[in-house]
Scaffold this active site. Structure first.
Site, PDB file in Angstrom:
ATOM      1  N   THR A 130       5.675  20.890  33.641  1.00 62.19           N
ATOM      2  CA  THR A 130       6.799  20.893  32.714  1.00 62.19           C
ATOM      3  C   THR A 130       7.191  19.483  32.295  1.00 62.19           C
ATOM      4  OG1 THR A 130       9.178  21.368  32.613  1.00 62.19           O
ATOM      5  CG2 THR A 130       8.280  20.994  34.792  1.00 62.19           C
ATOM      6  N   ASP A 131       7.837  19.376  31.130  1.00 64.46           N
ATOM      7  CA  ASP A 131       8.350  18.061  30.705  1.00 64.46           C
ATOM      8  C   ASP A 131       9.534  17.606  31.562  1.00 64.46           C
ATOM      9  OD1 ASP A 131      10.288  19.822  29.760  1.00 64.46           O
ATOM     10  OD2 ASP A 131      10.206  19.141  27.676  1.00 64.46           O
ATOM     11  N   GLU A 132      10.131  18.542  32.320  1.00 60.01           N
ATOM     12  CA  GLU A 132      11.334  18.168  33.093  1.00 60.01           C
ATOM     13  C   GLU A 132      11.036  17.140  34.182  1.00 60.01           C
ATOM     14  OE1 GLU A 132      14.025  21.249  34.179  1.00 60.01           O
ATOM     15  OE2 GLU A 132      13.690  22.367  32.339  1.00 60.01           O
TER      16      GLU A 132
HETATM   17  P1  NAD Z   1       8.177  32.875  35.212  1.00 64.32           P
HETATM   18  O1  NAD Z   1       9.299  32.664  36.179  1.00 64.32           O
HETATM   19  O2  NAD Z   1       8.380  33.768  34.038  1.00 64.32           O
HETATM   20  O3  NAD Z   1       6.885  33.409  35.990  1.00 64.32           O
HETATM   21  C1  NAD Z   1       6.497  32.930  37.244  1.00 64.32           C
HETATM   22  C2  NAD Z   1       5.514  33.921  37.844  1.00 64.32           C
HETATM   23  O4  NAD Z   1       5.092  33.408  39.108  1.00 64.32           O
HETATM   24  C3  NAD Z   1       6.108  35.299  38.100  1.00 64.32           C
HETATM   25  O5  NAD Z   1       5.232  36.300  37.639  1.00 64.32           O
HETATM   26  C4  NAD Z   1       6.243  35.363  39.618  1.00 64.32           C
HETATM   27  O6  NAD Z   1       6.130  36.678  40.137  1.00 64.32           O
HETATM   28  C5  NAD Z   1       5.097  34.474  40.059  1.00 64.32           C
HETATM   29  N1  NAD Z   1       5.285  33.901  41.398  1.00 64.32           N
HETATM   30  C6  NAD Z   1       6.399  33.308  41.883  1.00 64.32           C
HETATM   31  N2  NAD Z   1       6.197  32.919  43.175  1.00 64.32           N
HETATM   32  C7  NAD Z   1       4.917  33.256  43.484  1.00 64.32           C
HETATM   33  C8  NAD Z   1       4.117  33.096  44.633  1.00 64.32           C
HETATM   34  N3  NAD Z   1       4.592  32.517  45.740  1.00 64.32           N
HETATM   35  N4  NAD Z   1       2.839  33.547  44.612  1.00 64.32           N
HETATM   36  C9  NAD Z   1       2.336  34.144  43.499  1.00 64.32           C
HETATM   37  N5  NAD Z   1       3.065  34.336  42.377  1.00 64.32           N
HETATM   38  C10 NAD Z   1       4.333  33.888  42.359  1.00 64.32           C
HETATM   39  O7  NAD Z   1       7.755  31.409  34.747  1.00 64.32           O
HETATM   40  P2  NAD Z   1       7.258  30.889  33.321  1.00 64.32           P
HETATM   41  O8  NAD Z   1       8.424  30.520  32.518  1.00 64.32           O
HETATM   42  O9  NAD Z   1       6.243  31.815  32.791  1.00 64.32           O
HETATM   43  O10 NAD Z   1       6.556  29.527  33.782  1.00 64.32           O
HETATM   44  C11 NAD Z   1       5.200  29.549  34.253  1.00 64.32           C
HETATM   45  C12 NAD Z   1       4.789  28.141  34.643  1.00 64.32           C
HETATM   46  O11 NAD Z   1       4.904  27.282  33.505  1.00 64.32           O
HETATM   47  C13 NAD Z   1       5.652  27.521  35.749  1.00 64.32           C
HETATM   48  O12 NAD Z   1       4.811  26.785  36.586  1.00 64.32           O
HETATM   49  C14 NAD Z   1       6.612  26.614  34.986  1.00 64.32           C
HETATM   50  O13 NAD Z   1       6.987  25.518  35.789  1.00 64.32           O
HETATM   51  C15 NAD Z   1       5.738  26.182  33.822  1.00 64.32           C
HETATM   52  N6  NAD Z   1       6.480  25.842  32.585  1.00 64.32           N
HETATM   53  C16 NAD Z   1       7.387  26.709  32.043  1.00 64.32           C
HETATM   54  C17 NAD Z   1       8.021  26.387  30.834  1.00 64.32           C
HETATM   55  C18 NAD Z   1       9.006  27.325  30.188  1.00 64.32           C
HETATM   56  O14 NAD Z   1       9.631  26.966  29.187  1.00 64.32           O
HETATM   57  N7  NAD Z   1       9.181  28.561  30.657  1.00 64.32           N
HETATM   58  C19 NAD Z   1       7.732  25.179  30.194  1.00 64.32           C
HETATM   59  C20 NAD Z   1       6.803  24.309  30.805  1.00 64.32           C
HETATM   60  C21 NAD Z   1       6.180  24.664  31.978  1.00 64.32           C
HETATM   61  O1  DAU Z   2      11.526  22.077  29.541  1.00 66.34           O
HETATM   62  C1  DAU Z   2      10.722  23.040  30.159  1.00 66.34           C
HETATM   63  C2  DAU Z   2      11.573  23.920  31.049  1.00 66.34           C
HETATM   64  O2  DAU Z   2      12.359  24.738  30.184  1.00 66.34           O
HETATM   65  C3  DAU Z   2      10.756  24.770  32.012  1.00 66.34           C
HETATM   66  O3  DAU Z   2      10.069  23.920  32.899  1.00 66.34           O
HETATM   67  C4  DAU Z   2      11.668  25.719  32.791  1.00 66.34           C
HETATM   68  O4  DAU Z   2      10.888  26.559  33.617  1.00 66.34           O
HETATM   69  C5  DAU Z   2      12.433  26.564  31.788  1.00 66.34           C
HETATM   70  O5  DAU Z   2      13.314  27.429  32.459  1.00 66.34           O
HETATM   71  C6  DAU Z   2      13.212  25.670  30.813  1.00 66.34           C
HETATM   72  O6  DAU Z   2      14.288  24.974  31.488  1.00 66.34           O
HETATM   73  P1  DAU Z   2      15.742  24.794  30.830  1.00 66.34           P
HETATM   74  O7  DAU Z   2      16.721  24.574  31.903  1.00 66.34           O
HETATM   75  O8  DAU Z   2      15.699  23.826  29.699  1.00 66.34           O
HETATM   76  O9  DAU Z   2      15.899  26.271  30.154  1.00 66.34           O
HETATM   77  P2  DAU Z   2      17.137  27.301  30.111  1.00 66.34           P
HETATM   78  O10 DAU Z   2      16.745  28.396  29.180  1.00 66.34           O
HETATM   79  O11 DAU Z   2      17.623  27.654  31.469  1.00 66.34           O
HETATM   80  O12 DAU Z   2      18.277  26.435  29.404  1.00 66.34           O
HETATM   81  C7  DAU Z   2      18.088  25.868  28.100  1.00 66.34           C
HETATM   82  C8  DAU Z   2      19.339  25.078  27.747  1.00 66.34           C
HETATM   83  O13 DAU Z   2      20.430  26.000  27.556  1.00 66.34           O
HETATM   84  C9  DAU Z   2      19.807  24.125  28.852  1.00 66.34           C
HETATM   85  O14 DAU Z   2      20.342  22.958  28.256  1.00 66.34           O
HETATM   86  C10 DAU Z   2      20.909  24.901  29.564  1.00 66.34           C
HETATM   87  C11 DAU Z   2      21.517  25.736  28.460  1.00 66.34           C
HETATM   88  N1  DAU Z   2      22.066  27.067  28.867  1.00 66.34           N
HETATM   89  C12 DAU Z   2      21.245  27.902  29.572  1.00 66.34           C
HETATM   90  C13 DAU Z   2      21.692  29.146  29.970  1.00 66.34           C
HETATM   91  C14 DAU Z   2      20.803  30.076  30.774  1.00 66.34           C
HETATM   92  C15 DAU Z   2      23.336  27.443  28.500  1.00 66.34           C
HETATM   93  O15 DAU Z   2      24.061  26.676  27.825  1.00 66.34           O
HETATM   94  N2  DAU Z   2      23.785  28.678  28.881  1.00 66.34           N
HETATM   95  C16 DAU Z   2      23.021  29.540  29.621  1.00 66.34           C
HETATM   96  O16 DAU Z   2      23.497  30.664  29.965  1.00 66.34           O
END
Ligand code: NAD
Ligand code: DAU
Length: 348
Positions: A130-132
């Site tokens: 992730t970019d975080e």
């Molecule tokens: P998600 O939470 O939707 O999915 C995570 C999956 O991992 C789920 O299906 C869960 O059951 C599985 N899981 C959790 N613990 C496990 C374990 N111990 N063993 C096997 N499976 C397990 O997450 P996502 O949003 O699809 O993110 C997927 C990946 O991409 C993560 O590594 C996250 O850090 C990365 N990522 C997410 C975002 C985003 O915006 N969502 C952006 C950049 C990177």
């Molecule tokens: O940047 C990549 C990341 O983006 C991934 O690595 C994470 O897995 C993914 O969850 C996401 O993280 P964020 O914290 O940015 O996403 P989230 O949707 O939780 O929140 C987006 C923005 O909105 C953040 O600034 C917090 C704000 N927010 C979020 C929720 C859930 C609110 O203001 N209200 C809310 O109820």
């Protein structure tokens, strides 16, 4: 390729599984997922009968299960997505993030090393990150590049940063072929409604309040999930071992502007009067340690791997909203918890 995808039942993982299963019938795709609250096999019901697809329910921390999978399927590639992914949950309970994201990744690396070290030729460990991990940017024009120093600030990003460091350590110490990609915020179908966009779409449908953290001035850089899946496909095939690739859509939005846009599109689609859903906006206590701004420089992906996002935000957000409106059953199953029964119906 015999590809082990971890976390393939989650949001992004399900899009990767679908893409690889349908685009590459000659590959074997093994999806290992623990099916935590975030795992949903309904995300994959259109592909789960494909002959090149196998689902295994289990934990990336389970060494003997991983050994069995590597041996049985002769795994050549790992695309590692399994993680605890929600920042708010990491603030409440950091330990499970350490267990899954740090220890789980280290375990997966150890098993891959054990099975591959005799011959690393044709093998790849792909860490989806992730970019975080880069921390938080000030308002302005700075962007995260692949050279930006890691500066994680939430328990979630600290756990992902730690995992990335282990992946690089295995490259330098044991010469394991690895790649890492760091992507910005994804949005699109199958996104669990605890994250901003799907939660707010759900709440607007239900006419529930929209909890905006702080003043809503934080900035995120949004990418349509299928563009991320295409980028991962591209890196899997063309990425260079030892390299890092930043993925993003050059699409920065303050939360409040994004939320107002969502409200206005939803009013139009639901036949509500203009401005009705904006009334649901409620400012609440800010997230602890809330990162101000993320923004990705994806030039390396464009120049070296010829990748660019296809979806504009206008088309992507319309598609996403339409998907949620047309898939109320998916949303009902997730919010009622009944989605977790799909595994027992399908696999027992
Ligand atoms: P998600 O939470 O939707 O999915 C995570 C999956 O991992 C789920 O299906 C869960 O059951 C599985 N899981 C959790 N613990 C496990 C374990 N111990 N063993 C096997 N499976 C397990 O997450 P996502 O949003 O699809 O993110 C997927 C990946 O991409 C993560 O590594 C996250 O850090 C990365 N990522 C997410 C975002 C985003 O915006 N969502 C952006 C950049 C990177
Ligand atoms: O940047 C990549 C990341 O983006 C991934 O690595 C994470 O897995 C993914 O969850 C996401 O993280 P964020 O914290 O940015 O996403 P989230 O949707 O939780 O929140 C987006 C923005 O909105 C953040 O600034 C917090 C704000 N927010 C979020 C929720 C859930 C609110 O203001 N209200 C809310 O109820």
């Amino acid at each position: 390729m015999n590809i082990l995808i971890t976390g393939g039942a989650g949001f992004i993982g399900s899009h990767i599984v679908r893409r690889l299963v349908t685009h590459y019938p000659a590959y074997q795709i093994i999806n290992l997922d623990l099916l935590t609250y975030a795992g949903n096999l309904e995300n994959l019901k259109d592909v789960d009968q494909s002959p090149n697809y196998t689902f295994v329910k289990g934990d990336i921390g389970d060494e003997s299960l991983l050994d069995e999978i590597f041996t049985k399927h002769n795994i050549t590639h790992v695309v590692h997505l399994a993680a605890e992914s929600h920042v708010d949950r990491s603030i409440k309970d950091p330990l499970v993030f350490i267990k899954t994201n740090v220890l789980g990744t280290a375990n997966l690396l150890q098993v891959a090393k054990k099975h591959w070290q005799e011959n690393y030729e044709g093998k790849l460990f792909y860490q989806v990150s992730t970019d975080e991990v880069y921390g938080s940017l000030n308002m302005g024009f700075d962007l995260f590049t692949e050279k930006t120093a890691y500066d994680p600030r939430s328990p979630y990003s600290a756990s992902k940063a730690s995992a990335d460091h282990f992946v690089r350590a295995f490259y330098h110490t044991y010469h394991m072929p690895v790649v890492i990609s760091n992507c910005s915020n994804n949005y699109g179908p199958n996104h669990f409604p605890e994250k901003l966009i799907p939660l707010f779409i759900h709440n607007i449908i239900q006419k529930k309040s929209l909890p905006v953290y702080g003043k809503g001035e934080n900035i995120r850089d949004w990418l349509y999930v299928e563009d991320h899946a295409r980028a991962i496909d591209c890196i899997l095939h063309k990425g260079q071992p030892g390299e890092t690739y930043n993925i993003g859509g050059h699409n920065e939005w303050t939360n409040i502007d994004l939320i107002k846009l969502l409200c206005d599109i939803m009013d139009r689609k639901l036949g509500r009067s203009a401005g009705e859903s904006r009334e649901l906006i409620t400012y609440v206590t800010d997230r602890a340690g809330h990162d101000l701004r993320y923004a990705i420089d994806a030039t390396k992906m464009e120049v070296e791997l010829d990748w660019l996002p296809v979806e504009t935000f206008e088309t992507g957000i319309e598609k996403t909203i339409d998907w949620y409106l047309n898939n109320k059953e998916w949303l009902d199953h997730v919010t009622s918890g009944s989605y977790q029964e799909y595994y027992s119906k399908m696999y027992h």
